[in-house]
Design a protein around this motif. Sequence first.
Motif, short mmCIF file in Angstrom:
data_model
loop_
_atom_site.label_atom_id
_atom_site.label_comp_id
_atom_site.label_asym_id
_atom_site.label_seq_id
_atom_site.Cartn_x
_atom_site.Cartn_y
_atom_site.Cartn_z
N ARG A 106 0.81 -1.22 0.00
CA ARG A 106 0.00 0.00 0.00
C ARG A 106 0.85 1.28 0.00
N ARG A 107 2.14 1.16 0.28
CA ARG A 107 3.03 2.34 0.22
C ARG A 107 3.33 2.72 -1.22
N GLN A 108 3.14 1.79 -2.12
CA GLN A 108 3.48 2.01 -3.52
C GLN A 108 2.23 2.29 -4.35
N LYS A 109 2.34 3.20 -5.30
CA LYS A 109 1.24 3.52 -6.21
C LYS A 109 1.47 2.78 -7.53
N THR A 110 0.35 2.31 -8.10
CA THR A 110 0.43 1.72 -9.43
C THR A 110 -0.41 2.56 -10.38
N LEU A 111 -0.13 2.41 -11.65
CA LEU A 111 -0.84 3.13 -12.70
C LEU A 111 -1.88 2.20 -13.31
N VAL A 112 -3.13 2.64 -13.29
CA VAL A 112 -4.23 1.85 -13.80
C VAL A 112 -4.84 2.61 -14.97
N VAL A 113 -5.00 1.93 -16.10
CA VAL A 113 -5.61 2.55 -17.28
C VAL A 113 -7.13 2.57 -17.07
N THR A 114 -7.73 3.74 -17.24
CA THR A 114 -9.18 3.89 -17.06
C THR A 114 -9.91 3.40 -18.32
N ALA A 115 -11.24 3.38 -18.26
CA ALA A 115 -12.04 2.98 -19.43
C ALA A 115 -11.77 3.93 -20.60
N ASP A 116 -11.72 5.25 -20.33
CA ASP A 116 -11.38 6.21 -21.39
C ASP A 116 -9.96 5.96 -21.89
N GLY A 117 -9.07 5.65 -20.96
CA GLY A 117 -7.68 5.35 -21.32
C GLY A 117 -7.58 4.15 -22.23
N ARG A 118 -8.39 3.14 -22.00
CA ARG A 118 -8.40 1.96 -22.87
C ARG A 118 -8.80 2.34 -24.30
N ARG A 119 -9.84 3.17 -24.41
CA ARG A 119 -10.30 3.58 -25.74
C ARG A 119 -9.22 4.40 -26.47
N VAL A 120 -8.62 5.35 -25.75
CA VAL A 120 -7.58 6.17 -26.36
C VAL A 120 -6.36 5.32 -26.68
N ARG A 121 -6.01 4.40 -25.79
CA ARG A 121 -4.86 3.51 -26.03
C ARG A 121 -5.07 2.68 -27.28
N ASP A 122 -6.30 2.18 -27.49
CA ASP A 122 -6.60 1.43 -28.71
C ASP A 122 -6.39 2.30 -29.95
N ARG A 123 -6.77 3.56 -29.86
CA ARG A 123 -6.57 4.48 -30.99
C ARG A 123 -5.08 4.77 -31.19
N VAL A 124 -4.35 4.91 -30.09
CA VAL A 124 -2.90 5.12 -30.19
C VAL A 124 -2.25 3.91 -30.88
N ARG A 125 -2.67 2.71 -30.50
CA ARG A 125 -2.12 1.51 -31.13
C ARG A 125 -2.39 1.49 -32.63
N LEU A 126 -3.58 1.93 -33.04
CA LEU A 126 -3.89 2.01 -34.47
C LEU A 126 -2.99 3.02 -35.17
N VAL A 127 -2.80 4.17 -34.53
CA VAL A 127 -1.93 5.20 -35.11
C VAL A 127 -0.52 4.66 -35.26
N MET A 128 -0.03 3.95 -34.25
CA MET A 128 1.35 3.46 -34.27
C MET A 128 1.56 2.32 -35.27
N SER A 129 0.48 1.74 -35.77
CA SER A 129 0.63 0.67 -36.77
C SER A 129 0.06 1.09 -38.12
N ASP A 130 -0.16 2.40 -38.31
CA ASP A 130 -0.70 2.91 -39.57
C ASP A 130 0.28 2.59 -40.69
N SER A 131 -0.22 1.98 -41.73
CA SER A 131 0.66 1.54 -42.82
C SER A 131 0.32 2.21 -44.15
N ARG A 132 -0.24 3.41 -44.11
CA ARG A 132 -0.60 4.10 -45.37
C ARG A 132 0.58 4.24 -46.32
#
Length: 156
Positions: free
Chosen positions: A98-124
């Motif tokens: 409990r002394r340590q903090k962890t980073l948790v991705v929120t529901a909005d974060g999941r949606r944005v992360r999915d979009r980031v993953r698409l951007v990072m694999s864009d093959s145009r």
Amino acid sequence: MARPTVPEAGDRSGLAGDAVRRIMHIASAMRHQQDEAIAGLGLTPAAARALHELDPDRPLPARDLADRLGCDRSNVTALVDRLEQAGLVERRADPADRRQKTLVVTADGRRVRDRVRLVMSDSRLLGGLTTGELATLRELVWKVSDGGCPEECGEA
């Protein structure tokens, strides 16, 4: 405008130099496209990379994120602050320590992360290649990157 000199087939050094310059040009063009798309999501490239590195199903201590990003912990603090202010991640106490903090991705974060993953694999930029050419390119990139690319490069 004069056309650049094309190295002869037997000029290994010239061919390699030309290939490196072209790879750098492609990487720069891809980075530019990615940066524009990431800005459209309201993120900086560094914040997008941090969000991309977080696994939504496995909370991670900020120090581990710093290790993954290869940067100082103080820089990660600022990145996480921005992600938290945007509602994309939350800092929570680690149930195991409990002394340590962890980073948790929120529901909005999941949606944005999915979009980031698409951007990072864009093959145009590769759209003009046939399936066979893409397969050949992938094989060549794998062959070149095998010596310097961590195993996780192939997992994305």
